[in-house]
Scaffold this motif. Structure first.
Motif, PDB file in Angstrom:
ATOM      1  N   LEU A 123       0.811  -1.212   0.000  1.00 12.45           N
ATOM      2  CA  LEU A 123       0.000   0.000   0.000  1.00 12.45           C
ATOM      3  C   LEU A 123       0.851   1.270   0.000  1.00 12.45           C
ATOM      4  O   LEU A 123       0.409   2.322  -0.468  1.00 12.45           O
ATOM      5  N   ASN A 124       2.053   1.184   0.546  1.00 10.11           N
ATOM      6  CA  ASN A 124       2.927   2.348   0.583  1.00 10.11           C
ATOM      7  C   ASN A 124       3.824   2.451  -0.655  1.00 10.11           C
ATOM      8  O   ASN A 124       4.551   3.433  -0.814  1.00 10.11           O
ATOM      9  N   ALA A 125       3.766   1.436  -1.504  1.00 18.43           N
ATOM     10  CA  ALA A 125       4.592   1.452  -2.705  1.00 18.43           C
ATOM     11  C   ALA A 125       4.013   2.423  -3.736  1.00 18.43           C
ATOM     12  O   ALA A 125       2.807   2.687  -3.751  1.00 18.43           O
ATOM     13  N   PHE A 126       4.874   2.922  -4.591  1.00 19.57           N
ATOM     14  CA  PHE A 126       4.452   3.807  -5.669  1.00 19.57           C
ATOM     15  C   PHE A 126       4.896   3.215  -7.009  1.00 19.57           C
ATOM     16  O   PHE A 126       5.899   2.490  -7.073  1.00 19.57           O
ATOM     17  N   THR A 227      -1.492  18.942 -28.133  1.00 20.59           N
ATOM     18  CA  THR A 227      -1.061  18.857 -29.534  1.00 20.59           C
ATOM     19  C   THR A 227      -0.998  17.407 -29.993  1.00 20.59           C
ATOM     20  O   THR A 227      -0.721  17.150 -31.166  1.00 20.59           O
ATOM     21  N   GLY A 228      -1.229  16.474 -29.053  1.00 16.20           N
ATOM     22  CA  GLY A 228      -1.208  15.054 -29.383  1.00 16.20           C
ATOM     23  C   GLY A 228      -1.480  14.233 -28.128  1.00 16.20           C
ATOM     24  O   GLY A 228      -1.492  14.767 -26.998  1.00 16.20           O
ATOM     25  N   PRO A 229      -1.745  12.946 -28.292  1.00 19.32           N
ATOM     26  CA  PRO A 229      -2.060  12.114 -27.121  1.00 19.32           C
ATOM     27  C   PRO A 229      -0.861  11.963 -26.174  1.00 19.32           C
ATOM     28  O   PRO A 229       0.271  11.761 -26.619  1.00 19.32           O
ATOM     29  N   HIS A 230      -1.127  12.026 -24.899  1.00 21.11           N
ATOM     30  CA  HIS A 230      -0.133  11.813 -23.840  1.00 21.11           C
ATOM     31  C   HIS A 230      -0.871  11.867 -22.501  1.00 21.11           C
ATOM     32  O   HIS A 230      -2.066  12.152 -22.446  1.00 21.11           O
ATOM     33  N   LEU A 231      -0.150  11.616 -21.426  1.00 25.61           N
ATOM     34  CA  LEU A 231      -0.718  11.763 -20.079  1.00 25.61           C
ATOM     35  C   LEU A 231      -0.048  12.939 -19.391  1.00 25.61           C
ATOM     36  O   LEU A 231       1.179  13.001 -19.277  1.00 25.61           O
ATOM     37  N   HIS A 232      -0.850  13.879 -18.934  1.00 29.60           N
ATOM     38  CA  HIS A 232      -0.348  14.982 -18.112  1.00 29.60           C
ATOM     39  C   HIS A 232      -0.491  14.561 -16.648  1.00 29.60           C
ATOM     40  O   HIS A 232      -1.576  14.205 -16.184  1.00 29.60           O
ATOM     41  N   PHE A 233       0.615  14.627 -15.913  1.00 24.38           N
ATOM     42  CA  PHE A 233       0.622  14.202 -14.503  1.00 24.38           C
ATOM     43  C   PHE A 233       1.140  15.326 -13.627  1.00 24.38           C
ATOM     44  O   PHE A 233       2.176  15.922 -13.914  1.00 24.38           O
ATOM     45  N   GLU A 234       0.405  15.582 -12.525  1.00 24.38           N
ATOM     46  CA  GLU A 234       0.832  16.594 -11.554  1.00 24.38           C
ATOM     47  C   GLU A 234       0.849  16.021 -10.142  1.00 24.38           C
ATOM     48  O   GLU A 234       0.063  15.128  -9.801  1.00 24.38           O
ATOM     49  N   ALA A 235       1.717  16.609  -9.307  1.00 25.97           N
ATOM     50  CA  ALA A 235       1.712  16.365  -7.859  1.00 25.97           C
ATOM     51  C   ALA A 235       1.406  17.701  -7.200  1.00 25.97           C
ATOM     52  O   ALA A 235       2.022  18.729  -7.537  1.00 25.97           O
ATOM     53  N   ARG A 236       0.439  17.701  -6.254  1.00 22.75           N
ATOM     54  CA  ARG A 236      -0.026  18.952  -5.663  1.00 22.75           C
ATOM     55  C   ARG A 236      -0.104  18.841  -4.135  1.00 22.75           C
ATOM     56  O   ARG A 236      -0.212  17.743  -3.577  1.00 22.75           O
ATOM     57  N   TYR A 250       8.699  14.107  -6.462  1.00 23.71           N
ATOM     58  CA  TYR A 250       7.701  13.411  -5.641  1.00 23.71           C
ATOM     59  C   TYR A 250       7.735  11.914  -5.907  1.00 23.71           C
ATOM     60  O   TYR A 250       7.762  11.103  -4.960  1.00 23.71           O
ATOM     61  N   LEU A 251       7.739  11.520  -7.173  1.00 21.27           N
ATOM     62  CA  LEU A 251       7.755  10.099  -7.515  1.00 21.27           C
ATOM     63  C   LEU A 251       9.067   9.443  -7.085  1.00 21.27           C
ATOM     64  O   LEU A 251       9.076   8.326  -6.548  1.00 21.27           O
ATOM     65  N   ARG A 252      10.169  10.132  -7.301  1.00 17.01           N
ATOM     66  CA  ARG A 252      11.465   9.552  -6.912  1.00 17.01           C
ATOM     67  C   ARG A 252      11.573   9.384  -5.402  1.00 17.01           C
ATOM     68  O   ARG A 252      12.185   8.419  -4.916  1.00 17.01           O
ATOM     69  N   ASN A 253      11.005  10.323  -4.654  1.00 17.32           N
ATOM     70  CA  ASN A 253      11.026  10.189  -3.181  1.00 17.32           C
ATOM     71  C   ASN A 253      10.255   8.969  -2.707  1.00 17.32           C
ATOM     72  O   ASN A 253      10.463   8.490  -1.582  1.00 17.32           O
ATOM     73  N   HIS A 254       9.385   8.466  -3.568  1.00 13.99           N
ATOM     74  CA  HIS A 254       8.609   7.264  -3.240  1.00 13.99           C
ATOM     75  C   HIS A 254       9.102   6.036  -3.999  1.00 13.99           C
ATOM     76  O   HIS A 254       8.402   5.038  -4.117  1.00 13.99           O
ATOM     77  N   GLY A 255      10.331   6.130  -4.485  1.00 13.27           N
ATOM     78  CA  GLY A 255      10.965   4.943  -5.069  1.00 13.27           C
ATOM     79  C   GLY A 255      10.682   4.675  -6.530  1.00 13.27           C
ATOM     80  O   GLY A 255      11.045   3.600  -7.027  1.00 13.27           O
TER      81      GLY A 255
END
Length: 258
Positions: A123-126, A227-236, A250-255
């Motif tokens: 559950l704590n994994a990212f 301008t084309g398909p992709h995923l926009h990802f944010e940490a807030r 943020y993602l790197r701090n969670h491995g």
């Protein structure tokens, strides 16, 4: 007529004295119950039970009766020993059963702790929001494409219809149209932060739903200002636009290797 005998330490006791003493010893045995059961045996009945002297009734007991008494005493002793052995065996078996139960309990508790720890780690994994992808546009990249003047998140390369994953454990707080973000999902993470997924072609979760790391929440697309398909990802820090932080950090701090 009175019966008397001379006194003196060298005089042998008379037969009457010997017989009376023996009768007293037999009577003492009878009171303990040792010869109570042998008094009616044929061996005892075959012997003269009383000497007719006209003086004192005396019970005579032969060797066969003594042997029976010894045998009865030995049998009683053997029964007592057997009972003691049985009690000791039952006590030992109970102790062994108790130890086995305690060991089984410890093993069960250890397995339960291991399972809870494994679940906690899970559950704590990212994970990355798009598997086997890469960042095509970095955080704070400048340009006229963004109303704020810079990129508030990161873009993951993804063709339309690519599975989008929740990056960690959390609760969905917002879904639907997000203006320039197109179809979006916002999730409140277990650590109190928020993650946002934009430009989706399909949304697969609803507000209030619990999500786990790697769970599919939607499909990537090209909705909104793109301008084309992709995923926009944010940490807030909140669920609202403008509270963004560096999503790579943020993602790197969670491995997560981004």
């Amino acid at each position: 007529m009175a019966f008397t005998r001379a006194t003196g330490k060298h005089r042998r006791p008379s037969r009457m004295h010997r017989t009376t003493a023996r009768a007293a010893g037999v009577a003492a045995l009878a009171t303990t119950g040792v010869i109570a059961t042998v008094a009616a045996t044929p061996a005892l009945a075959a012997e003269p039970s009383v000497e007719d002297t006209g003086l004192t009734p005396v019970v005579s007991m032969g060797d066969s009766v003594a042997e029976q008494i010894d045998a009865q005493a030995a049998a009683q002793e053997q029964a007592a020993l057997q009972k003691a052995a049985e009690q000791a065996a039952r006590k030992k078996a109970a102790e062994q059963a108790k130890k086995a139960a305690e060991l089984a309990k410890k093993e069960r508790e250890a397995k339960e702790r291991a399972a809870r720890e494994a679940e906690r780690k899970r559950l704590n994994a990212f994970v990355a929001p798009i598997a086997h992808s890469y960042v095509s546009t970095g955080y704070k990249t400048g340009g006229s494409l963004w109303s704020s003047g810079s990129h508030t998140g990161i873009d993951f390369h993804a063709a339309s219809g690519t599975v989008v994953h929740a990056v960690g454990t959390g609760t969905v707080v917002s879904t639907g149209w997000g203006g320039s973000y197109g179809n979006q999902i916002v999730i409140r993470m277990a650590d109190g932060m928020y993650t946002q997924y934009g430009h989706l072609s399909s949304i697969g979760v609803s507000v209030g739903q619990k999500v786990t790391p790697g769970q599919q929440i939607g499909l990537s697309g090209a909705t909104g200002n793109v301008t084309g398909p992709h995923l926009h990802f944010e940490a807030r820090t909140t669920s609202e636009y403008g509270s963004d932080i560096d999503p790579v950090a943020y993602l790197r701090n969670h491995g997560v290797n981004v």
